[in-house]
Motif scaffolding. Structure first.
Motif, PDB file in Angstrom:
ATOM      1  N   SER A 111      39.222 -88.820 -34.536  1.00  0.00           N
ATOM      2  CA  SER A 111      39.159 -87.385 -34.280  1.00  0.00           C
ATOM      3  C   SER A 111      39.269 -87.052 -32.795  1.00  0.00           C
ATOM      4  N   SER A 112      38.821 -87.933 -31.930  1.00  0.00           N
ATOM      5  CA  SER A 112      38.948 -87.643 -30.494  1.00  0.00           C
ATOM      6  C   SER A 112      40.409 -87.665 -30.053  1.00  0.00           C
ATOM      7  N   MET A 113      41.244 -88.430 -30.729  1.00  0.00           N
ATOM      8  CA  MET A 113      42.681 -88.434 -30.408  1.00  0.00           C
ATOM      9  C   MET A 113      43.308 -87.100 -30.796  1.00  0.00           C
ATOM     10  N   ILE A 114      42.908 -86.562 -31.924  1.00  0.00           N
ATOM     11  CA  ILE A 114      43.403 -85.251 -32.349  1.00  0.00           C
ATOM     12  C   ILE A 114      42.948 -84.185 -31.358  1.00  0.00           C
ATOM     13  N   LEU A 115      41.674 -84.238 -30.971  1.00  0.00           N
ATOM     14  CA  LEU A 115      41.142 -83.285 -30.001  1.00  0.00           C
ATOM     15  C   LEU A 115      41.854 -83.434 -28.662  1.00  0.00           C
ATOM     16  N   MET A 171      42.066 -83.051 -12.384  1.00  0.00           N
ATOM     17  CA  MET A 171      40.907 -82.773 -13.197  1.00  0.00           C
ATOM     18  C   MET A 171      40.941 -83.718 -14.393  1.00  0.00           C
ATOM     19  N   LYS A 172      39.784 -84.256 -14.734  1.00  0.00           N
ATOM     20  CA  LYS A 172      39.689 -85.188 -15.855  1.00  0.00           C
ATOM     21  C   LYS A 172      38.776 -84.610 -16.935  1.00  0.00           C
ATOM     22  N   ILE A 173      39.276 -84.625 -18.161  1.00  0.00           N
ATOM     23  CA  ILE A 173      38.567 -84.098 -19.321  1.00  0.00           C
ATOM     24  C   ILE A 173      38.428 -85.215 -20.347  1.00  0.00           C
ATOM     25  N   LEU A 174      37.279 -85.264 -21.024  1.00  0.00           N
ATOM     26  CA  LEU A 174      37.083 -86.241 -22.091  1.00  0.00           C
ATOM     27  C   LEU A 174      37.024 -85.546 -23.451  1.00  0.00           C
ATOM     28  N   ALA A 175      37.707 -86.139 -24.416  1.00  0.00           N
ATOM     29  CA  ALA A 175      37.604 -85.745 -25.816  1.00  0.00           C
ATOM     30  C   ALA A 175      36.808 -86.861 -26.488  1.00  0.00           C
ATOM     31  N   VAL A 176      35.662 -86.517 -27.068  1.00  0.00           N
ATOM     32  CA  VAL A 176      34.730 -87.545 -27.528  1.00  0.00           C
ATOM     33  C   VAL A 176      34.415 -87.422 -29.016  1.00  0.00           C
ATOM     34  N   CYS A 177      34.435 -88.572 -29.692  1.00  0.00           N
ATOM     35  CA  CYS A 177      33.956 -88.658 -31.068  1.00  0.00           C
ATOM     36  C   CYS A 177      33.095 -89.916 -31.183  1.00  0.00           C
ATOM     37  N   GLY A 178      32.575 -90.174 -32.335  1.00  0.00           N
ATOM     38  CA  GLY A 178      31.654 -91.287 -32.528  1.00  0.00           C
ATOM     39  C   GLY A 178      32.194 -92.645 -32.129  1.00  0.00           C
ATOM     40  N   PHE A 179      33.431 -92.933 -32.506  1.00  0.00           N
ATOM     41  CA  PHE A 179      34.011 -94.241 -32.217  1.00  0.00           C
ATOM     42  C   PHE A 179      35.136 -94.198 -31.189  1.00  0.00           C
ATOM     43  N   ALA A 191      34.570 -82.326 -17.486  1.00  0.00           N
ATOM     44  CA  ALA A 191      34.023 -81.680 -18.689  1.00  0.00           C
ATOM     45  C   ALA A 191      34.245 -82.592 -19.881  1.00  0.00           C
ATOM     46  N   ILE A 192      33.431 -82.354 -20.912  1.00  0.00           N
ATOM     47  CA  ILE A 192      33.525 -83.120 -22.151  1.00  0.00           C
ATOM     48  C   ILE A 192      33.627 -82.143 -23.316  1.00  0.00           C
ATOM     49  N   PHE A 193      34.570 -82.418 -24.206  1.00  0.00           N
ATOM     50  CA  PHE A 193      34.726 -81.645 -25.431  1.00  0.00           C
ATOM     51  C   PHE A 193      34.446 -82.592 -26.586  1.00  0.00           C
ATOM     52  N   THR A 194      33.609 -82.142 -27.535  1.00  0.00           N
ATOM     53  CA  THR A 194      33.163 -82.997 -28.632  1.00  0.00           C
ATOM     54  C   THR A 194      32.758 -82.139 -29.823  1.00  0.00           C
ATOM     55  N   SER A 195      32.183 -82.755 -30.820  1.00  0.00           N
ATOM     56  CA  SER A 195      31.695 -82.016 -31.995  1.00  0.00           C
ATOM     57  C   SER A 195      30.296 -81.464 -31.730  1.00  0.00           C
ATOM     58  N   ALA A 196      29.912 -80.475 -32.530  1.00  0.00           N
ATOM     59  CA  ALA A 196      28.573 -79.895 -32.418  1.00  0.00           C
ATOM     60  C   ALA A 196      27.501 -80.952 -32.684  1.00  0.00           C
ATOM     61  N   VAL A 230      43.546 -85.988 -19.851  1.00  0.00           N
ATOM     62  CA  VAL A 230      42.615 -85.963 -20.979  1.00  0.00           C
ATOM     63  C   VAL A 230      42.563 -87.361 -21.571  1.00  0.00           C
ATOM     64  N   ASP A 231      41.358 -87.902 -21.661  1.00  0.00           N
ATOM     65  CA  ASP A 231      41.144 -89.210 -22.287  1.00  0.00           C
ATOM     66  C   ASP A 231      40.271 -89.038 -23.508  1.00  0.00           C
ATOM     67  N   ASN A 232      40.530 -89.827 -24.538  1.00  0.00           N
ATOM     68  CA  ASN A 232      39.637 -89.832 -25.692  1.00  0.00           C
ATOM     69  C   ASN A 232      38.770 -91.087 -25.625  1.00  0.00           C
ATOM     70  N   THR A 233      37.521 -90.923 -26.024  1.00  0.00           N
ATOM     71  CA  THR A 233      36.577 -92.030 -25.916  1.00  0.00           C
ATOM     72  C   THR A 233      35.413 -91.844 -26.886  1.00  0.00           C
ATOM     73  N   ASP A 234      34.535 -92.835 -26.913  1.00  0.00           N
ATOM     74  CA  ASP A 234      33.339 -92.784 -27.761  1.00  0.00           C
ATOM     75  C   ASP A 234      32.154 -92.233 -26.969  1.00  0.00           C
ATOM     76  N   VAL A 235      31.076 -91.961 -27.651  1.00  0.00           N
ATOM     77  CA  VAL A 235      29.890 -91.351 -27.040  1.00  0.00           C
ATOM     78  C   VAL A 235      29.310 -92.213 -25.919  1.00  0.00           C
ATOM     79  N   THR A 236      29.127 -93.484 -26.167  1.00  0.00           N
ATOM     80  CA  THR A 236      28.511 -94.370 -25.171  1.00  0.00           C
ATOM     81  C   THR A 236      29.329 -94.417 -23.895  1.00  0.00           C
ATOM     82  N   THR A 237      30.616 -94.581 -24.014  1.00  0.00           N
ATOM     83  CA  THR A 237      31.482 -94.630 -22.842  1.00  0.00           C
ATOM     84  C   THR A 237      31.484 -93.295 -22.111  1.00  0.00           C
ATOM     85  N   ALA A 238      31.503 -92.199 -22.855  1.00  0.00           N
ATOM     86  CA  ALA A 238      31.538 -90.863 -22.245  1.00  0.00           C
ATOM     87  C   ALA A 238      30.367 -90.635 -21.294  1.00  0.00           C
TER      88      ALA A 238
END
Length: 93
Positions: free
Chosen positions: A13-17, A1-9, A49-54, A34-42
């Motif tokens: 913060s996506s690394m912390i998530l 299973m692959k999950i993304l942690a996403v922040c603006g860049f 699934a994707i976990f990100t900020s509101a 779990v990979d961290n990435t930016d919005v465009t790449t996500a």
């Protein structure tokens, strides 16, 4: 299973998530990548699934077909555990 942690860049913060998500999934006995990435790449990465900020949830949700979960506090394991449990429950349906 692959999950993304996403922040603006896709770095800070996506690394912390990402680290929080890895801990919560491990504690639940679920093997994930779990990979961290930016919005465009996500928007173009194949994942479960994707976990990100509101603030970013709606933008991402409109461009993907997987569930997107908004996390308020990236280091709050209780909050993240609740969202992970919700994801796993919805995935089993």
């Amino acid at each position: 299973m692959k999950i993304l942690a996403v922040c603006g860049f896709g770095v800070g913060s996506s690394m912390i998530l990402k680290m929080s998500l890895e801990t919560v999934f491990k504690n639940q006995g679920v093997a994930v990548e779990v990979d961290n990435t930016d919005v465009t790449t996500a928007k173009s990465v194949n994942c479960d699934a994707i976990f990100t900020s509101a603030e970013l949830k709606d933008e991402i949700q409109s461009s993907v077909s997987v569930p997107v979960y908004a996390v308020k506090k990236y280091m709050d394991k209780t909050e993240i555990n609740t969202l992970v449990t919700q994801f796993l429950s919805e995935r089993r349906k």
